[in-house]
Write a protein that holds these residues in place. Structure first.
Motif, PDB file in Angstrom:
ATOM      1  N   MET B   1      33.455 116.594  32.248  1.00 26.92           N
ATOM      2  CA  MET B   1      34.330 116.377  31.106  1.00 26.92           C
ATOM      3  C   MET B   1      34.856 117.714  30.605  1.00 26.92           C
ATOM      4  SD  MET B   1      31.122 115.477  28.815  1.00 26.92           S
ATOM      5  CE  MET B   1      29.805 116.671  28.937  1.00 26.92           C
ATOM      6  N   MET B   3      35.834 119.930  27.646  1.00 26.70           N
ATOM      7  CA  MET B   3      35.563 120.021  26.207  1.00 26.70           C
ATOM      8  C   MET B   3      36.828 120.287  25.383  1.00 26.70           C
ATOM      9  SD  MET B   3      32.488 119.393  25.452  1.00 26.70           S
ATOM     10  CE  MET B   3      30.870 119.242  26.224  1.00 26.70           C
ATOM     11  N   ARG B   4      37.893 120.730  26.069  1.00 32.09           N
ATOM     12  CA  ARG B   4      39.136 121.015  25.332  1.00 32.09           C
ATOM     13  C   ARG B   4      40.109 119.850  25.364  1.00 32.09           C
ATOM     14  NH1 ARG B   4      39.849 127.138  27.661  1.00 32.09           N
ATOM     15  NH2 ARG B   4      37.912 127.899  26.773  1.00 32.09           N
ATOM     16  N   LEU B 121      30.238 109.545  25.860  1.00 35.58           N
ATOM     17  CA  LEU B 121      29.841 110.876  26.339  1.00 35.58           C
ATOM     18  C   LEU B 121      29.068 110.754  27.645  1.00 35.58           C
ATOM     19  CD1 LEU B 121      29.521 113.966  25.891  1.00 35.58           C
ATOM     20  CD2 LEU B 121      27.448 113.464  24.578  1.00 35.58           C
ATOM     21  N   SER B 125      30.226 112.365  31.124  1.00 31.55           N
ATOM     22  CA  SER B 125      29.341 113.272  31.863  1.00 31.55           C
ATOM     23  C   SER B 125      29.158 112.788  33.286  1.00 31.55           C
ATOM     24  CB  SER B 125      27.962 113.346  31.196  1.00 31.55           C
ATOM     25  OG  SER B 125      28.079 113.715  29.853  1.00 31.55           O
ATOM     26  N   ARG B 126      29.005 111.492  33.459  1.00 31.37           N
ATOM     27  CA  ARG B 126      28.781 110.924  34.780  1.00 31.37           C
ATOM     28  C   ARG B 126      30.019 111.060  35.654  1.00 31.37           C
ATOM     29  NH1 ARG B 126      28.079 105.725  35.689  1.00 31.37           N
ATOM     30  NH2 ARG B 126      27.624 106.392  37.798  1.00 31.37           N
ATOM     31  N   LYS B 128      32.260 113.331  35.435  1.00 30.74           N
ATOM     32  CA  LYS B 128      32.372 114.728  35.816  1.00 30.74           C
ATOM     33  C   LYS B 128      31.412 115.042  36.958  1.00 30.74           C
ATOM     34  CE  LYS B 128      31.913 119.420  34.459  1.00 30.74           C
ATOM     35  NZ  LYS B 128      31.024 120.350  33.766  1.00 30.74           N
ATOM     36  N   LEU B 129      30.215 114.486  36.841  1.00 29.23           N
ATOM     37  CA  LEU B 129      29.182 114.706  37.859  1.00 29.23           C
ATOM     38  C   LEU B 129      29.647 114.186  39.209  1.00 29.23           C
ATOM     39  CD1 LEU B 129      26.194 115.474  38.410  1.00 29.23           C
ATOM     40  CD2 LEU B 129      25.596 113.137  37.854  1.00 29.23           C
TER      41      LEU B 129
END
Lengths: 136, 136
Positions: B1, B3-4, B121, B125-126, B128-129
């Motif tokens: 993910m 953050m910006r 979230l 996260s997943r 992105k992983l």
């Protein structure tokens, strides 16, 4: 956060236990007092015999209309979903998404040693963000 | 993910609304049916007048021992914490950690358009992983 780091790096050890005979109302007070979303249920020998979350309270107490003095043993989950403390964080997130759970117990040699929750994920994400900003 | 990236990329638009007169028990059933941890309270004109989470149900109904037919207007939060849909994800996580909240409403031009939760979230996260693994 490092998705390959073991979950023990990110888990919290703040596991709050109640007795099987504790009432749902008393357990709810304890959850609020300690600001946790789940409790473990511990028998007189110190064994973890169950687990429940705020969702379980809503689903198994309010929805069917059980009284507030129902003992937690009647609403707890007995089949605990656990991961080993050395499991990589990415793997743990996969298990949580698969079961659609927000809390997962962490075990070491068959003993519950901590819990990893989505609040810990928030904390880990924020820590990583701060590190990223400070090294820019 | 990222953050910006603006929170609107990660937020969910699945906002479930109930009326102020809906009972806590009925609202709890709706939460379980739609698998959500919070509901918005909407008046007859379609305005969001309140918000509550599973924590609020436990804290404001079970702990003080209110009856299950208490209307949600009595337990809802009226001072809504919101972020604009263009707020960067990192900033949103900071606000959530600061207030220790797991759900935050997202607004656009003063209108509630979605919600961002710790489950979102987890999903981010997943994703992105999985991207990281597939590009290895």
């Amino acid at each position: 956060m490092d998705m390959r780091a073991p979950v023990k790096v990110y888990m919290t050890k703040k596991l709050i236990g109640v007795k099987p005979t504790t009432s749902v109302q008393e357990a709810s007070k304890i959850m609020m007092e300690f600001d946790v979303g789940s409790l473990v249920v511990v028998d007189d020998d110190g064994n973890v015999v169950g687990f429940f979350t705020k969702s379980d309270v809503i689903r198994r107490v309010i929805v069917p209309g059980l009284p507030y003095d129902t003992p937690v043993s009647e609403i707890m989950t007995k089949d605990l979903i656990t991961v080993n403390s050395s499991t990589p964080l990415g793997e743990v997130l996969k298990v949580m998404a698969q079961y659609r759970i927000k809390h997962i117990l962490v075990e070491e040699e068959g003993k519950i040693v901590g819990i990893f929750t989505l609040s810990d994920l928030l904390e880990a994400s924020r820590r990583k963000l701060e590190t990223a900003i400070s090294t820019e």
